[in-house]
Design a protein around this motif. Structure first.
Motif, PDB file in Angstrom:
ATOM      1  N   MET A   1      27.982  30.101  72.977  1.00  0.00           N
ATOM      2  CA  MET A   1      27.599  31.219  72.120  1.00  0.00           C
ATOM      3  C   MET A   1      28.523  31.313  70.896  1.00  0.00           C
ATOM      4  O   MET A   1      28.074  31.518  69.769  1.00  0.00           O
ATOM      5  N   SER A   2      29.818  31.131  71.126  1.00  0.00           N
ATOM      6  CA  SER A   2      30.774  31.207  70.019  1.00  0.00           C
ATOM      7  C   SER A   2      30.534  30.111  68.989  1.00  0.00           C
ATOM      8  O   SER A   2      30.532  30.370  67.782  1.00  0.00           O
ATOM      9  N   LEU A   3      30.325  28.883  69.461  1.00  0.00           N
ATOM     10  CA  LEU A   3      30.081  27.781  68.535  1.00  0.00           C
ATOM     11  C   LEU A   3      28.744  27.936  67.822  1.00  0.00           C
ATOM     12  O   LEU A   3      28.629  27.671  66.624  1.00  0.00           O
ATOM     13  N   ARG A   4      27.742  28.366  68.553  1.00  0.00           N
ATOM     14  CA  ARG A   4      26.413  28.566  67.958  1.00  0.00           C
ATOM     15  C   ARG A   4      26.447  29.631  66.870  1.00  0.00           C
ATOM     16  O   ARG A   4      25.836  29.476  65.818  1.00  0.00           O
ATOM     17  N   LYS A   5      27.205  30.693  67.113  1.00  0.00           N
ATOM     18  CA  LYS A   5      27.332  31.778  66.132  1.00  0.00           C
ATOM     19  C   LYS A   5      27.962  31.261  64.829  1.00  0.00           C
ATOM     20  O   LYS A   5      27.503  31.584  63.742  1.00  0.00           O
ATOM     21  N   ILE A   6      28.980  30.439  64.962  1.00  0.00           N
ATOM     22  CA  ILE A   6      29.646  29.871  63.785  1.00  0.00           C
ATOM     23  C   ILE A   6      28.688  28.974  63.000  1.00  0.00           C
ATOM     24  O   ILE A   6      28.611  29.035  61.779  1.00  0.00           O
ATOM     25  N   ILE A   7      27.942  28.147  63.703  1.00  0.00           N
ATOM     26  CA  ILE A   7      27.033  27.204  63.046  1.00  0.00           C
ATOM     27  C   ILE A   7      25.874  27.932  62.367  1.00  0.00           C
ATOM     28  O   ILE A   7      25.499  27.610  61.233  1.00  0.00           O
TER      29      ILE A   7
ATOM     30  N   GLY B   1      24.534  27.871  58.068  1.00  0.00           N
ATOM     31  CA  GLY B   1      23.276  27.313  57.581  1.00  0.00           C
ATOM     32  C   GLY B   1      23.303  25.808  57.472  1.00  0.00           C
ATOM     33  O   GLY B   1      22.857  25.105  58.351  1.00  0.00           O
ATOM     34  N   SER B   2      23.823  25.282  56.369  1.00  0.00           N
ATOM     35  CA  SER B   2      23.873  23.828  56.190  1.00  0.00           C
ATOM     36  C   SER B   2      25.290  23.411  55.822  1.00  0.00           C
ATOM     37  O   SER B   2      26.099  24.212  55.370  1.00  0.00           O
ATOM     38  N   PHE B   3      25.552  22.133  56.010  1.00  0.00           N
ATOM     39  CA  PHE B   3      26.878  21.591  55.734  1.00  0.00           C
ATOM     40  C   PHE B   3      26.749  20.434  54.753  1.00  0.00           C
ATOM     41  O   PHE B   3      25.785  19.670  54.803  1.00  0.00           O
TER      42      PHE B   3
ATOM     43  N   ALA C   1      32.475  18.031  57.424  1.00  0.00           N
ATOM     44  CA  ALA C   1      32.636  19.462  57.221  1.00  0.00           C
ATOM     45  C   ALA C   1      32.211  20.242  58.466  1.00  0.00           C
ATOM     46  O   ALA C   1      32.872  21.212  58.866  1.00  0.00           O
ATOM     47  N   ALA C   2      31.133  19.802  59.103  1.00  0.00           N
ATOM     48  CA  ALA C   2      30.669  20.456  60.327  1.00  0.00           C
ATOM     49  C   ALA C   2      31.684  20.288  61.452  1.00  0.00           C
ATOM     50  O   ALA C   2      31.975  21.232  62.184  1.00  0.00           O
TER      51      ALA C   2
END
Length: 77
Positions: free
Chosen positions: A13-19, A23-25, A30-31
């Motif tokens: 959930m934490s990683l998904r929220k950041i991504i 939006g895009s990288f 960078a990702a």
């Protein structure tokens, strides 16, 4: 007792929220940098099991002999 499912879901959930907020990288690098920074932030919030030392000491004094007979390795803290 370790609740691995909750830990994995929380990390996801934490990683998904950041991504999702980005939006895009511009590049894969960078990702990966963003995920690395997010992981360091999440890991800083992790903590050990509360009262783990007290529990291990209690188990050693209460049933240390039985644990050794069963082959459980007891490490004093």
């Amino acid at each position: 007792m370790v609740y691995t499912t909750n830990a994995v879901e929380s990390l996801h959930m934490s990683l998904r929220k950041i991504i999702k907020t980005r939006g895009s990288f511009p590049s894969e690098e960078a990702a990966l940098k963003l995920l690395y920074l997010a992981l360091t932030k999440v890991i800083a919030k992790w903590h050990t099991v509360q009262n783990c030392k007290q529990l291990l000491n209690y188990l050693e004094t209460a049933c240390g002999e039985r644990m050794r007979e069963a082959g459980v390795r007891v490490v004093s803290l």
